[in-house]
Each structure stands twice: as C-alpha cells, then as structure tokens.
Design a protein around this motif. Sequence first.
Motif, PDB file in Angstrom:
ATOM      1  N   UNK A 633       0.834  -1.201   0.000  1.00  0.00           N
ATOM      2  CA  UNK A 633       0.000   0.000   0.000  1.00  0.00           C
ATOM      3  C   UNK A 633       0.871   1.255   0.000  1.00  0.00           C
ATOM      4  N   UNK A 634       1.886   1.262   0.881  1.00  0.00           N
ATOM      5  CA  UNK A 634       2.757   2.449   0.975  1.00  0.00           C
ATOM      6  C   UNK A 634       3.519   2.682  -0.333  1.00  0.00           C
ATOM      7  N   UNK A 635       4.049   1.594  -0.902  1.00  0.00           N
ATOM      8  CA  UNK A 635       4.826   1.744  -2.140  1.00  0.00           C
ATOM      9  C   UNK A 635       3.956   2.260  -3.281  1.00  0.00           C
ATOM     10  N   UNK A 636       2.737   1.738  -3.380  1.00  0.00           N
ATOM     11  CA  UNK A 636       1.858   2.180  -4.463  1.00  0.00           C
ATOM     12  C   UNK A 636       1.401   3.622  -4.249  1.00  0.00           C
ATOM     13  N   UNK A 637       1.217   4.040  -2.995  1.00  0.00           N
ATOM     14  CA  UNK A 637       0.882   5.439  -2.725  1.00  0.00           C
ATOM     15  C   UNK A 637       2.037   6.356  -3.108  1.00  0.00           C
ATOM     16  N   UNK A 638       3.253   5.920  -2.808  1.00  0.00           N
ATOM     17  CA  UNK A 638       4.423   6.753  -3.098  1.00  0.00           C
ATOM     18  C   UNK A 638       4.605   6.990  -4.593  1.00  0.00           C
ATOM     19  N   UNK A 639       4.213   5.992  -5.384  1.00  0.00           N
ATOM     20  CA  UNK A 639       4.394   6.157  -6.828  1.00  0.00           C
ATOM     21  C   UNK A 639       3.114   6.608  -7.530  1.00  0.00           C
ATOM     22  N   UNK A 640       2.057   6.911  -6.745  1.00  0.00           N
ATOM     23  CA  UNK A 640       0.824   7.428  -7.324  1.00  0.00           C
ATOM     24  C   UNK A 640       0.065   6.432  -8.160  1.00  0.00           C
ATOM     25  N   UNK A 641       0.181   5.152  -7.869  1.00  0.00           N
ATOM     26  CA  UNK A 641      -0.515   4.114  -8.645  1.00  0.00           C
ATOM     27  C   UNK A 641      -1.757   3.657  -7.871  1.00  0.00           C
ATOM     28  N   UNK A 642      -2.866   4.427  -7.989  1.00  0.00           N
ATOM     29  CA  UNK A 642      -4.061   4.110  -7.201  1.00  0.00           C
ATOM     30  C   UNK A 642      -4.650   2.764  -7.592  1.00  0.00           C
ATOM     31  N   UNK A 643      -4.571   2.402  -8.886  1.00  0.00           N
ATOM     32  CA  UNK A 643      -5.132   1.117  -9.311  1.00  0.00           C
ATOM     33  C   UNK A 643      -4.384  -0.051  -8.680  1.00  0.00           C
ATOM     34  N   UNK A 644      -3.069   0.131  -8.479  1.00  0.00           N
ATOM     35  CA  UNK A 644      -2.284  -0.898  -7.795  1.00  0.00           C
ATOM     36  C   UNK A 644      -2.557  -0.855  -6.295  1.00  0.00           C
ATOM     37  N   UNK A 645      -2.720   0.350  -5.769  1.00  0.00           N
ATOM     38  CA  UNK A 645      -2.992   0.479  -4.333  1.00  0.00           C
ATOM     39  C   UNK A 645      -4.264  -0.273  -3.958  1.00  0.00           C
ATOM     40  N   UNK A 646      -5.298  -0.222  -4.818  1.00  0.00           N
ATOM     41  CA  UNK A 646      -6.559  -0.896  -4.487  1.00  0.00           C
ATOM     42  C   UNK A 646      -6.399  -2.413  -4.396  1.00  0.00           C
ATOM     43  N   UNK A 647      -5.491  -2.969  -5.189  1.00  0.00           N
ATOM     44  CA  UNK A 647      -5.240  -4.411  -5.092  1.00  0.00           C
ATOM     45  C   UNK A 647      -4.697  -4.752  -3.711  1.00  0.00           C
TER      46      UNK A 647
END
Length: 976
Positions: A633-647
């Motif tokens: 979650x933290x890594x996907x937030x840092x790179x702005x990848x919301x679609x990955x964050x939801x996974x």
Amino acid sequence: MGADGHDERVGFAERDHFGVFLTLPGLGDRPKRTCVPPPMISRPTLLPLGELNEYEFESLTVEIAEEVDRHPQARRYGKRGQCQRGIDVVALVDRSTYVGYQCKRVNEFGPSDLRRAVEAFATNPPLAIRTLIIVVSCVVERTQVEQELRQLHERFPHLTFELRDGKAVSRSLRSVPAVVDAYFGPVYRHLFCTQSSDESETGREHAALRPRQLPAGVGDFAGRQHELEVLSRILPDAGSAAATWVIVGRGGVGKTTLAVESARSLEAAFPDGTLFADLHGGQATPKPPGEVLAGLMRGLGIPEEQLPTDDEARAAFFRTATHHKTVLIILDDAADERQVRPLIPTGVRCRVIVTSRSDLLGLSGATRIQLDSLESQASQDLLANIAGEQAQSAPSALTEVADLCGHLPLALRIAGNILAGHGWTIGYLRDQLRDERRRLARLCVGDLDVRASFSLSLRKFPAATRQLFRRLSLLPGPDFDLSMAALLVEASDATVERRLGELARLSLVDHVKADGRYQLHDLVRVFAHDLLTEHEDDDAVDRVTSRVFSDLVRRAETAGRALECETEATDPRGQRSALAWFDAYQQNLTAAVEMLLDMNAIADAAYATLWLRRYIEIRSQWSSLLPLLERGVRCSQNCGRSEIEMIFLSSTVEALKHLRQLDRALDTANRFVALANTAGEPILQAEAHNARGNVLQDMHHTTDALHDYEQALNLWRGNGSDANIGTALHNIACVYRDHGHYEQATKYYEQDLQRRRKVGDKWGEAWTLNSIGVVRKRAGDFPQSVDALRQAEHIYRDLGDHQRRGFALHDLGNTLMLMENHTEARQCFEEELAICRQRGDRKDEVDALAGIAMTHLITGDPVTALQMLEQCIALHLSMNDEDGAAESLMACAQAYSALDRPNDALNALDTVTAHYRERGDRFRLAKCLADVAEILDDTGRYEEAANVAREVDKLEQEMFEDVPGNAHIGAPDRLT
C-alpha cells in the motif's frame, strides 16, 4: 615326541578376549589366565607382541620363569629365572611394524631344531620376514649356531640373522625394558614400555613423554551443551562407544573449538596423551597423511630416524605404536576420507575426533555430529562474554547484532573483539552490519575473517559450480528446491543436483527438508551475493532474476486459478496439488513480492499477491501476509498508482478483519471504497463495498453492512462473474441468519450454492453447504442441517482442506447434540480435535475441546465437562482470546447449574455479561442474559428473572430494528 626323542611341541603365548594363553612343552601344557585350554600346535607360532601391553608382557615372562623353576629339570640347568638349554628364535617383520617370537626349549640342542624354527618363519608368506634374531642360551655353543645359520642363509638369502646373548634375558626376566632391549634392541622399547630402567638420557626422555598437544582453549565458550554431552561418550571405558567421531559443519561454526573443549574436559581419561594435528583440509594443498603421521609419532616420542619412509609402513607403524595406548587424537580440518583413514589407530582404547567441512560419509563406523549455528541465547551469551559490559548495555542491539552475525561463532567472536578493542558502541556496530554490502567486510579482524573462511571451501570447486553458488543468492525465500536452482544456469537437472550435492558436502548449502529442499546460511547468502556482484555483469543478473521470478509467478498463477475454481468441473485432485504447491512455495512467493517491491516493480508485486491471497484465505495465515500488504500500500501510494494500491487495499482489509483489528480494517476499507468510486470501475467498486460490508458485519453494524452488500450485488450483476455474485448473496444471507431470518437466509444461500456448482467451485460449494447446515440447525430443521454438513465435510475431505473439514465436523457435532445423538456428536468433536492437534491449531483445538465437554455435560457428567471447559478457558487466555474465554465461561455456568451450584453459575455469567457489555456485542449479551434469567427463575428469584428477561427483549428489538425495514425483511423467525 620327535624322532630324535626331543619334545617337538613349541612353547607359545596367544591372546584373545579370554586372556593370554601360555603353554610350555613338558610342563603340563597348563594354560594361564583362562579357563579354556588353547589348541595344541606342532609348529612354531608367531605372536605379535603388539598384542600385549607392558603388564601382560612382563607377567608372561615371569610366568615362563616360574614354570621352568618349578619343573624338575630346572635344577639341572640353572637357577631360578635363567634361560633353559636351547635357543629362542625371534622374528622381526619389516623391522617397523609387527614383532613376533617363537620359543624352542629342548634338553639338547640339535641343528634340526634351529632349522625347523627358521623354516617356519621364512616360509610364512603373509609375514614377509626379513630379519631373524637368534637368542642363544648360556649353555649352547655359539659356534654351532653360527655354522647352522650360514647354511640357512644360503637357503634363504633374503633373510638377515642376528645373534643375541641369552644371559641378558635370563638376568632380567622381571624387567620389561631389559627383556625388550635384549630381544629387539632399544629402538623397539617404545612399543611395549611406558617406563624404562635404561640409563640413557634419550631412553628416559622417550619413556617420560606424555603428549598434551591440545591448543589453548577459549575462556568464553558458550552453548553446545548437547554436543558436549554427546562427545562425553567417547571415553575409552564407554563400552562399545565408537572409536572415531566426526564433527561436521561450515567454516566458522566452531568445530575446532568444540573438539578442543570436549577433549580438554576428557583429558584425564587418556593417561597416554592427547595428540592434535591440523590437516589443513581447507588449504589448496592439504597435508599428506605420511607427514601427519610423522608428526603424531614424534609427539609419542618416537625418534625421527626410526620412522619408515613408506606411507603404508608408516601408517602400520603408527597403529602398532598406539595399539595399547589410551590416547585421544584430534584431527582438525580434514579434507576427505582418504586423508583421514591412515591416521585412525586400531587400539581398543584409542579415540579420535575429526573435524571437517565435508561430511566424510565414506568413513565407515564413525559417529557424526552435524554442527550448526548457535541458538539465539547462546550466541548472545558468547557475544556478551567477549565484548564485556559494553555489549550488555543495550540488550536489543545485542540481539540484533547476534542475528546479523547469523549466530555463527566466528562472526560473533569477530564482532565481540571489535567491540572490546575498537571502542565502538554496539549500536554503531549494528548499524554497520545492517548494510549487507559491507557486512562481511566488517566481520574481519586480524586473522579472523568470515569471508576468508567461506572462500576456503569454495575454492575447491570448478568454475561451473562456483557460478551456481553465486547465483543461489538470487533465489527468493529462506529455502529452495532443485527446480528453482535449475533456472539459474544452463544445465540439466541432474547436473545441477550433483553440483548442489557437492556444495552441501562442504556445508556451503544445507539440506533442510526430507523432500529435497536446500537453504543458505544468512552469511553464506551474503557471501554468495558479494561474489555475484564481483564476477557477473548486471545484464546477466537481470536475465537470471527475470527468469526465476517469471517462473515462480507463472506457477503461482496456475495454482491460484485452481484454487479460484475458474474452470468448470474442477478436479479436486488438482486443487489439492495447488494447495500443496503453495505450502511448499509460499515463503518463496512472499519473498519474491518483497524483492519486486525493492526493485519498484509494483505492478508485478501486486499481481503475485493476487494469487497468494487465495491460499492465505484457505490457510488463515493473514498475520504472515499483513506486513507485506501494508508495505505494498505504501509503495503504491508513493508512486501514485491508485489502481495498484486498491489491489493491496483489498487484501489488507481482509487481513485486518481476520486478525480482529476492526477499526483499522474499517479505515482501510473506507479508503478502498473512495478510490474505487473515484476510478469509476464497477468491478472495483463492487469489491470495495463487499470488503467494507464484511468489516461492518463483524462490527455488528448490520444496517450499513447490508447496504454495502446490496450495492456490491447490484454492481456484480451488471459486470461481475457468477462466483462474485455468489459471494454477495452469501454475505447477505449471513446478515439475515445472524438476526434470526432463517428462511430468508436459506433462500440466499441456495442461490449462492447454485452459482458455486455452476462454476465448479468446490471450496465455495462446501463453504455454502456448511452455512446452510448452520442456518437450518438454527431453524430447527436438523435432518436438512445434517445432510448439508455431511456434504460439506466430504468435499473438504476430498480437497484435503483439513482446517475447514474440522469446521464442518464441529457444526455437525453441534447439530447431532441437538438431535440427542450424543455418541456420534462426540465422535465428530474428537475427530476435529485430532485434526487440530495434527495441524498445531490451538484456536480450533479449544473449540473441539468445548464440544466434547458439552457432550459430557448433556450426558450427565458435569464434572468432566467442567474440567475440560477450564482447560478451554486457559487455552483461550494463553492466546489472548477474551471472547473465546467468555464463551467457555458461559458453558461453565451450565456445568455449575448441573452441579447445583447456582451462585457459581451466576458469578460466571456476571463476568461474561460485563465483557459483552464492554465489547458492545448485543447478540451474545442477549444470549448470556437469557441464561441468567433462567437460573434466577429456577432458584425462585422471579422478580430479578423478569427484569433480566425484559432487558433481553429490549436487546432483541434493537437488533431487529437495526435491519433495514425492506418489504422482504420481517420479524425474526427465532433468536438462538
């Protein structure tokens, strides 16, 4: 008797496990030291004097003299202790190995006597006699002997004859050194004597020497108590204990230290000395066995000039020299079996400890001790002992430094020496060691070097094996198998397996499981990765890494799809295989996700997590996955990848819910819903609402939960799969079930069941059947409940899902109890208990125990029931499960009532009601208060019972009103 009237029998001595046999012709042939008479012989007998220790040799010569003195003829030929008329013929074999003799004592000397004796020795091929020593008695003419020997030399030119004066022997029969000198010369005295009356300084030095060659020990030895206890069995009087012990382990693991520490504690048991030899097995050129033998025999006091030059003869000479000694020999750092074999003595009181990086499996009859890293506490003790107070001032840093050293004694000693000598704080050293790129460089001080120790083992291998070793550091996870290792190099599986076996023999790779898995020690992995960085370019490393990760994720997808049941008519055997694959590779896959996150390959990491999640759901191992999900979650937030964050958010919500961290789960679910609504993707929105509904349902916010489930159902109906629609239907059914709407719940469950069967989702089918069984039980429809639960149990059994099979058995047992089939109910609970204990699942074990307890309670045995329920409470509290402890305490109240102890029952229920009030659990609070009202009513406290009953009615009404007033929702069928 011979033709010339002489006694042809030969005096001989022979030793076996009964003792020493002594027979002299004409003296009654009476054997000494045995109750078993020796066989008679008619030819000279060779006796290896190496078979007699000094005490037996001395006693033998004294007995000969005493027997002769007691014989009537002894008075004719000499005084007590003198040699009789005749000769002794003594044979030397190679002058360096075995020594033998044959005694021929006759009334009159005849040439044929000497001739026959010499022929007996000279024509014995196995002996390869080269020298015969003739000891002439005081009454025999020396010239006669010399004349006969000249003739014999012509017949046997390969023999050398030496004459000795028998007077020296007759004067000194009671002195072992003098007897040996007279027969064989001073050179051989060390074979039989430990003390000498020889007046020469050299003789006294050799006789007095007791080698004590152990290196200096360490004053800070820690751990290894079990190994020391095992090695204590090496004592020379330890019965049938093995003579050779092999300590095996990687470089730096403390093999030499353990061997020396053990030998030092046992030194008093080896009066003839302790020998130590460094075989340099880790060097490019190990010491030749002949050179080692020379050093060992010099330690025993044998002059250099007397040592045979031939290696085989030298080994035989060493065995003879140690045959009757009680010595302990340490052979340190052995290269292989061929180096060790010639160094093993054959004496029954000799003991050998060999240390080696190789397993030396070809060394037959040896007892092996596989040495691994120290236990955590022992490694901390060792580090603290070396570093002193400075290390003990920061316990947490001490623990971490020990971990970073891999609990390897060499690394711990280096770290301790650095702390003691450099003035570093343990916190600073910890920070230095945290960096893997510099860890081995820091673990070096003076001539102590972890990297150099590992390098000694690796240098023995060809380039292809070294390449495989380097690339093993690329494999994710704590262990690996052949299929993963084979991806690292371009070679056949058989070749890779052989190379892994070679690395394992020198402890660079460890076997960890019987199913053929391997692992690298933490520091060995760092060493391998350092070599990879030094010897291989980035492109090659990237290609190998990509090949390994792609194969792992591909296999995870195959197994995950089998568990998801996305194909029709899925074969349960394939699902069992998929589950077995995840059992074996789950840690590898988890580590791969970590490494992908390290490489900022966020999408690949999320994709791998999708397939891992289904396995985690089945095995209920959320605690192991949660840190990884939160990092995702933290890594996907840092790179702005919301679609990955939801996974990652979807799996994180599920993990927190199962771990009962409901407030955090709700916060995470709210973010998931917000991101999904922003993205506007119906599938993601449906999944987000369903995830939040699950959390709200567990928090008993049923109105909000039902709203989320219905939204998810509508979204999936328009865009989702049948399996997802079934999930929403199932969850809606659970809401109705938990609030007493059993018929409505059943309708939703049956819709879900049809969809599960349509897609071949066997796990989902069993799950829904289990839920139908529970709701039909609550509705009082016991036959339908039993039928559904039996179907669920059979499916789980076929799938090999032991945990969920235990769930089905538990629910089946509850239904059978309500049907008053207590015997079969108890069988279900006992089968569940066996499954839980086999799995090591204490949480489910306590539920099974509670079920068994209730069967005892219902069948009129409240005492046994109470005892088992108290066990349940203790187990719940040991797991910090207060809800479970409260449920068991409620059951205890029933046992107290059955024992006519109403006050104890009410006290127990008071504790439980306080707990549920604090937790806000109205459903369980209502059940508990209903029990309180019943006990009060039974004890005649009617007014109090009525007040409690009114509170129960109020709670039921509140729970009913909490469900939305849709037309299809009516009053509860029955609250149970």
